[in-house]
Design a protein around this motif. Structure first.
Motif, PDB file in Angstrom:
ATOM      1  N   LYS A 465       0.826  -1.215   0.000  1.00 54.11           N
ATOM      2  CA  LYS A 465       0.000   0.000   0.000  1.00 54.11           C
ATOM      3  C   LYS A 465       0.856   1.258   0.000  1.00 54.11           C
ATOM      4  N   ALA A 469       1.023   4.023  -3.176  1.00 55.38           N
ATOM      5  CA  ALA A 469       0.677   5.399  -2.796  1.00 55.38           C
ATOM      6  C   ALA A 469       1.790   6.363  -3.173  1.00 55.38           C
ATOM      7  N   MET A 497      -6.207   3.596  -4.833  1.00 52.04           N
ATOM      8  CA  MET A 497      -5.274   3.694  -3.705  1.00 52.04           C
ATOM      9  C   MET A 497      -3.892   4.168  -4.139  1.00 52.04           C
TER      10      MET A 497
END
Length: 628
Positions: A465, A469, A497
Motif C-alpha cells: 500500500k 501510494a 489507492m
C-alpha cells in the motif's frame, strides 16, 4: 515470539483467524505454536557465528571481549564463518529453483521423444522464440519436436562445466555482462557454481569473506539467469504463456459440495496433470455419484497455486502460513505435493481428517505420506488415480467438522512479460515514457514468503500500500500474491489507492497497480523485464528506477533471489534480518559495500513503512541520475 500472542496477533486475515480458533478447539498444533516453542532462538545461530562444517567443532564465536571463543578450532574468524554460512544458504536456494528448471527440461525432452502422454507444447511461438535465442538451428521453421529436442539439449548444457557463460545471461545489458566478467561473477554453469560453492566452503578452502561472497553472487546469478529462467521459459512453452484473466483467493475457494483437491509445491508438471484429470467428465460424474453435487474443485497453495492461477485461472486457497489452516477446514480430500515449502506437519494434520496427503516427487518425501511418484511418462495414469483417491476420501468426510470461513476475493492475474508489453503495444517504450513523465515513479518487485515471526501478511500488505501510494508500479510473485489479492490490490479498482499518475496509467490500461507475474521461480520474469527496459534505454539495470522487497521472507531460495537481484543491479529490501549480523564486515558489504561493486545493495529494515521510504529514496536518486 511471546507466549501471550493472541489469534488476532498471529494473522491479519479473517479466514486464518477462524482456522486458528478451530485448531485450538480441536487440539491441533500449528506453525505458530512450534515457533513459540522454539523461542528464544539460539543467538549464535541467529547471528551466523556458529559453524558445524566439520567434526573438530561445532564452533561458536563469542563477541564478549573477555571470551576466548574468538576463532573456530581451525582458526576461522567470525567474518569467514558468517560469509561461509551465508554462501551455503544461497547455494541451497539456488539448487532448489534450478533443479525445478531441470524438471521442466526433462519434461520438454520427453515430449520431444513422444514419451510424455498427456503433455504437449501449448505455446509453439514461445518455444520457437526461445529456440532462436538459444541458437537452435532453423528455430523458426524446423519440425516442432526436433526444435524442442534441441532446446532441451541446449538447456541441459547450461547445467554443466564447459561454458564460459549461461545463454540467458546474454539478455542482460552489455555493461552488466562486462561487470560480471570483471568481478568473476559471470555464471558459467548452474551445477558448476553450486558445486564450487560447496567446495569453497569446505574446511581448508576459501576463507576470504569477500571471495566467498563473490562466489555466492555467482551461484545466485546461475539460478536467476539460468535455472529459474529456464523453468519459467519452458513452463510457458509447455503449459502456455500466461495472459490476463480473473480468479479468486482465500480459504473460501474451497467448496462444501465438492471433492476438494489442493495442489501444493512448485512444479506445474504435476499440478497441470492433476487438473486435467479432475476436469474429465467421467471423473466429475464419479464425484457426483458419491454425493459431491458440485463435482471436483482443484485449488492451489503457494507456488504451484501461482502456476495454475496464472495459466488456468485456478483459485488459490492460501500461501505458506495458510497451508496447515487449509487442511483444518476439514473440507480437503487430497493435498497433492511435489517439493519446496511443504511443512512436514501437514501429514499429521491430514491424518486428523479424511485428507489424503500424496507426495509425488522423489525429492520430496514425508513421514506419513502416500507416495505416488510422478514423471512425464506416467503422470497421466498416476494423476487419474490421485483424483479417484480424492473422490473415495469424500465418502469419509465428516460434515460436522467442515468449516469454510469468509468469502472468496476476486483478483486479476496472468501478467507475463508478454502480457505486460502486449498491453503497451508490444514494446517497453510506453512504460518508459510513463516513468520518464513521472506518472510511474518506479517499479518494485515484492516477493518472498511468510514468516511466523511476523504477523501473517501484515508487513507485506503494508509495504504494498505504501509503494503504490508513492507511485510505484508493483510486480508480485509467490506467496505475496495471496496477501495482495486478499487486500484488494490485484484488481483494477485498486488504482484508487495509488498516486495520481499511477492511477491514471492503470485506469487507462484497465490494470491493477499491483501486477501478479507468477510463482517465485518467475522472479526471472522481473529480471528479463528489467533487462529489456535497460536495453531499450541504453543503460545498465543499476541505472533503472527499480527495486525489490521481501518483507516476510524465510527460505534459502529467497536469499538466492535477493542476491541475484542485487548482483544484477537491483536494490533489495529484506524485512527479516538475515543470519549475518555476527560479522560487522559482512553486514557492511551487504548493506553498503555492494553499491560500489555491483551498483546495488541490501536494505535491511523490519518496519515496512520505513522500508518503503528507503526504497523511494533510492529510486529518487536513480531518477535524478537519469535526468527524469
Amino acid at each position: 515470539m511471546s507466549k501471550e500472542l493472541t489469534i488476532d496477533q498471529k494473522s491479519i486475515w479473517e479466514d486464518a483467524r477462524a482456522m486458528l480458533a478451530k485448531a485450538e478447539r480441536e487440539g491441533i498444533e500449528t506453525v505458530w505454536d512450534r515457533e513459540e516453542n522454539q523461542t528464544p532462538h539460539c543467538t549464535f545461530c541467529e547471528t551466523g557465528v556458529s559453524c558445524r562444517n566439520c567434526t573438530m567443532g561445532p564452533c561458536r564465536i563469542n563477541p564478549n571481549p573477555n571470551s576466548k571463543m574468538k576463532l573456530g578450532v581451525c582458526g576461522a574468524n567470525v567474518d569467514t564463518i558468517v560469509a561461509r554460512n551465508f554462501a551455503r544458504f544461497v547455494a541451497g536456494g539456488s539448487s532448489s529453483h534450478s533443479d525445478h528448471g531441470r524438471d521442466l527440461i526433462n519434461t520438454l525432452n520427453a515430449i520431444a521423444d513422444g514419451d510424455a502422454p498427456g503433455y504437449k507444447i501449448k505455446d509453439e511461438a514461445k518455444l520457437r522464440a526461445v529456440a532462436a535465442e538459444l541458437g537452435v538451428h532453423d528455430a523458426e521453421h524446423g519440425e516442432l519436436f526436433k526444435v524442442a529436442k534441441e532446446v532441451a539439449d541446449v538447456c541441459y548444457e547450461q547445467f554443466g562445466s564447459k561454458l564460459d557463460h549461461l545463454k540467458f545471461a546474454e539478455r542482460a545489458p552489455k555493461a552488466r555482462q562486462e561487470l560480471w566478467e570483471s568481478l568473476k561473477m559471470m555464471p558459467r554453469g548452474i551445477d558448476r557454481e553450486v558445486v564450487e560453492m560447496m567446495h569453497r566452503t569446505h574446511m581448508g578452502c576459501d576463507n576470504d569473506p569477500i571471495s566467498l561472497l563473490i562466489q555466492a553472487a555467482r551461484t545466485a546469478l546461475a539460478d536467476g539467469w539460468g535455472g529459474s529462467m529456464i523453468g519459467t521459459e519452458l513452463s510457458d512453452a509447455i503449459f502456455g504463456t500466461p495472459s490476463p484473466r480473473t480468479s479468486e483467493v482465500d480459504l473460501a475457494v474451497l467448496k462444501a459440495d465438492c471433492v476438494n483437491i489442493m495442489v501444493h509445491g512448485h512444479n506445474p508438471v504435476v499440478s497441470e496433470m492433476v487438473l486435467a484429470a479432475a476436469r474429465e467428465p467421467k471423473m466429475i460424474e464419479k464425484a457426483k455419484a458419491v454425493g459431491a453435487t458440485g463435482g471436483i474443485n482443484v485449488v492451489g497453495l503457494c507456488c504451484t497455486g501461482n502456476e495454475l492461477m496464472m495459466r488456468q485461472g485456478i483459485p488459490m486457497a492460501g500461501n505458506h502460513l495458510m497451508t496447515e489452516l487449509a487442511l483444518i477446514t476439514g473440507a480437503v480430500e487430497a493435498i497433492v505435493v511435489d517439493y519446496q515449502c511443504i511443512m512436514p506437519s501437514l501429514t499429521h494434520i491430514a491424518a486428523c481428517y479424511q485428507t489424503q496427503f500424496i507426495s509425488t516427487s522423489a525429492k520430496g518425501r514425508f513421514p506419513g505420506e502416500i507416495h505416488m511418484e510422478v514423471n512425464p511418462q506416467n503422470a497421466q495414469e498416476i494423476c487419474h488415480k490421485i483424483v479417484e483417491m480424492a473422490i473415495e476420501a469424500f465418502t469419509k468426510r465428516d460434515p460436522n467438522r467442515v468449516e469454510i470461513p469468509s468469502a472468496p476475493v476476486s483478483i486479476m492475474t496472468g501478467f507475463s512479460n508478454e502480457a505486460i508489453l502486449g498491453a503497451l503495444g508490444g514494446t517497453p517504450e510506453p512504460l518508459l515514457d510513463a516513468i520518464k513523465a513521472g506518472k510511474i515513479k518506479g517499479a518494485v518487485g515484492v516477493v518472498g514468503c511468510n514468516n511466523p515471526r511476523i504477523q501473517h501478511d501484515s508487513h507485506t500488505v503494508a509495504i504494498l500500500k505504501e509503494l503504490i501510494a508513492k507511485g510505484m508500479l508493483v510486480l508480485v510473485t509467490g506467496c505475496v500474491t495471496n496477501a495482495a489479492g486478499k487486500a484488494g490490490l490485484l484488481v483494477p479498482e485498486a488504482a484508487k489507492m495509488a498516486a495520481p499518475g499511477l492511477r491514471e496509467v492503470c485506469e487507462a490500461l484497465g490494470i491493477p497497480p499491483v501486477l501478479h507475474v507468477g510463482s517465485c521461480v518467475d522472479n526471472s520474469r522481473i529480471m528479463s523485464l528489467c533487462a529489456a527496459l535497460a536495453n531499450a534505454l541504453g543503460v545498465d539495470i543499476s541505472d533503472l528506477p527499480v527495486a525489490a522487497s521481501a518483507p516476510e521472507w524465510y527460505s534459502e531460495k529467497a536469499a538466492a533471489i535477493g542476491l541475484y537481484a542485487v548482483a544484477s543491479g537491483i536494490p533489495v529490501h529484506l524485512g527479516v534480518v538475515p543470519h549475518i549480523t555476527g560479522s560487522p564486515a559482512v553486514v557492511e558489504v551487504a548493506t553498503n559495500g555492494l553499491n560500489d561493486v555491483v551498483g546495488a545493495a541490501f536494505i535491511v529494515e523490519p518496519d515496512p513503512v520505513v522500508a518503503a521510504e528507503k526504497i523511494e529514496a533510492v529510486i529518487d536518486v536513480r531518477r535524478a541520475k537519469l535526468g527524469i
